[in-house]
Design an enzyme around this catalytic site. Structure first.
Site, PDB file in Angstrom:
ATOM      1  CE  LYS A  34      -0.445  -0.076   5.037  1.00  0.00           C
ATOM      2  NZ  LYS A  34      -1.352  -0.033   6.181  1.00  0.00           N
ATOM      3  NE  ARG A 130      -5.716   1.254  12.838  1.00  0.00           N
ATOM      4  CZ  ARG A 130      -4.656   1.079  12.064  1.00  0.00           C
ATOM      5  NH1 ARG A 130      -3.815   2.084  11.858  1.00  0.00           N
ATOM      6  NH2 ARG A 130      -4.401  -0.080  11.488  1.00  0.00           N
ATOM      7  CE1 TYR A 254      15.237  30.965   4.206  1.00  0.00           C
ATOM      8  CE2 TYR A 254      15.208  28.608   3.760  1.00  0.00           C
ATOM      9  CZ  TYR A 254      15.090  29.923   3.323  1.00  0.00           C
ATOM     10  OH  TYR A 254      14.823  30.178   2.006  1.00  0.00           O
ATOM     11  CG  MET A 302      11.258  23.641  -1.538  1.00  0.00           C
ATOM     12  SD  MET A 302      10.182  24.784  -2.407  1.00  0.00           S
ATOM     13  CE  MET A 302       9.007  25.170  -1.121  1.00  0.00           C
TER      14      MET A 302
END
Length: 365
Positions: A34, A130, A254, A302
């Site tokens: 999956k 679940r 950053y 990024m």
């Protein structure tokens, strides 16, 4: 081409699948592929295992459709079943197997007339809370499915919440709950996920469902002799695209999170969070540069990240940087180790590698 590639070693995938089978020689092992094969490419993984796996596990009809359109004829289990009654026609046409975890799915199946009986996996909520029927509902559901001409072979399944733990009373309660039901119903059982496959022989059933272990990630809280034999399937490989030396007291990236304490040689690497590398990676997160360990220095950008290569004088423009996986010299950096530095798990890193990162398969699929 931008130097960032996810190399997928299909021989390693087959090795890990065979390890899962050796763990449970009296069970059949469904290969769970999956989430696009946990980010590795579901169709390529299915083709690599098509001659070995008795079935594949996916999360949805959309995922099954990709495999069927790619020529995969192996049985496919919809691990969450259908999401609407309209899907039953394609489940029938594609000869899929399906989980039934809710009353509405049972009602939809009983109202449908398939061309051939549909194999069903009844999901029990043994404590994960679940999906699944409560244990006291299961016998009535099982009997209803046994009586339904729409239904073919029946299996009982559940999912462990804590099989990765070294010791867990919750795991023991879940196991006892489902084994008791299976005994009373004389039902073939599917319980074992990756950690239970690796470490809990008592949970092995008619079918096991190894998932993340197939891709070389160790799901156990404490590795054992078997899980240490897993091989990385994905190598996320970039290159150094710039180098500079900065003096002490300089801040990198950053926010200036990383501050140098001495003259520092900094490599800029062609990968970032826009590729799926986790922005939460802390200073000190390991990478391999020319097969040697180095560490992240500063926040991930990024398209780039920065690495301290002061102790790797051979680092140069174009040097190989392995973010996880196997370097050209054979050194391995586990995706599990990287995930710990990101305060996450390997699943999120592997499935998070974005489509702009090309996948390259070896051997060619």
């Amino acid at each position: 081409m931008r130097p960032l590639i996810a190399h997928i070693d299909l021989d390693a995938l087959r090795h890990n699948y065979r390890l899962a089978r050796r763990c449970a020689p009296y069970s059949q092992s469904i290969a769970v592929i999956k989430a696009d094969g946990y980010g590795h490419g579901a169709l390529a993984c299915a083709r690599a295992l098509a001659d070995e796996a008795p079935a594949f596990g996916v999360a949805s009809l959309d995922e099954a459709r990709v495999l069927r359109r790619g020529g995969i004829e192996t049985p496919i289990v919809l691990l969450e079943g259908i999401f609407s009654a309209d899907e039953l026609a394609e489940v029938d046409a594609q000869r899929l197997w399906m989980a039934v975890h809710s009353r509405w799915q049972l009602d939809a199946l009983q109202a449908y007339t398939p061309e051939a009986p549909i194999p069903v996996w009844v999901k029990v909520d043994s404590g994960m809370h679940r999906l699944g029927f409560a244990p006291d509902e299961v016998e009535a559901v099982w009997q209803a499915l046994c009586d339904a001409p729409q239904v073919g072979e029946l299996h009982l399944m559940s999912h462990f919440a804590t099989a990765d733990a070294a010791a867990s009373e919750h795991y023991a309660r879940q196991l006892a709950c489902v084994k008791d039901l299976a005994c009373r119903l004389d039902a073939p059982l599917s319980l074992a996920n990756s950690p239970a496959t690796l470490a809990h022989a008592e949970a092995h059933g008619a079918y096991n469902r190894p998932g993340v272990m197939l891709y070389g990630s160790d799901p156990l809280e404490q590795a054992n002799a078997v899980s240490r034999g897993l091989e990385p399937v994905m190598t996320l490989r970039a290159e150094i695209i710039a180098l500079r030396t900065v003096g002490p007291g300089e801040r990198i990236g950053y926010g200036g999170r990383f501050c140098t304490r001495a003259p520092t040689r900094v490599a800029v690497v062609s990968a970032g969070y826009g590729d799926g590398y986790d922005r939460h990676a802390a200073d000190g997160t390991p990478v391999l540069v020319e097969g040697r360990r180095a560490t992240l220095a500063g926040k991930v950008s990024m398209d780039m990240l920065t690495v301290d290569v002061s102790d790797i004088p051979e680092a140069r423009i174009g040097s190989e940087v392995v973010l996880w996986g196997r370097a050209a010299n054979g050194a391995v950096l586990s995706v599990d180790e990287v995930a710990r530095h990101c305060q996450t798990i390997s699943y999120t890193l592997l499935t998070g590698v974005l489509p702009r990162v090309p996948r390259r398969y070896h051997p060619s699929h």
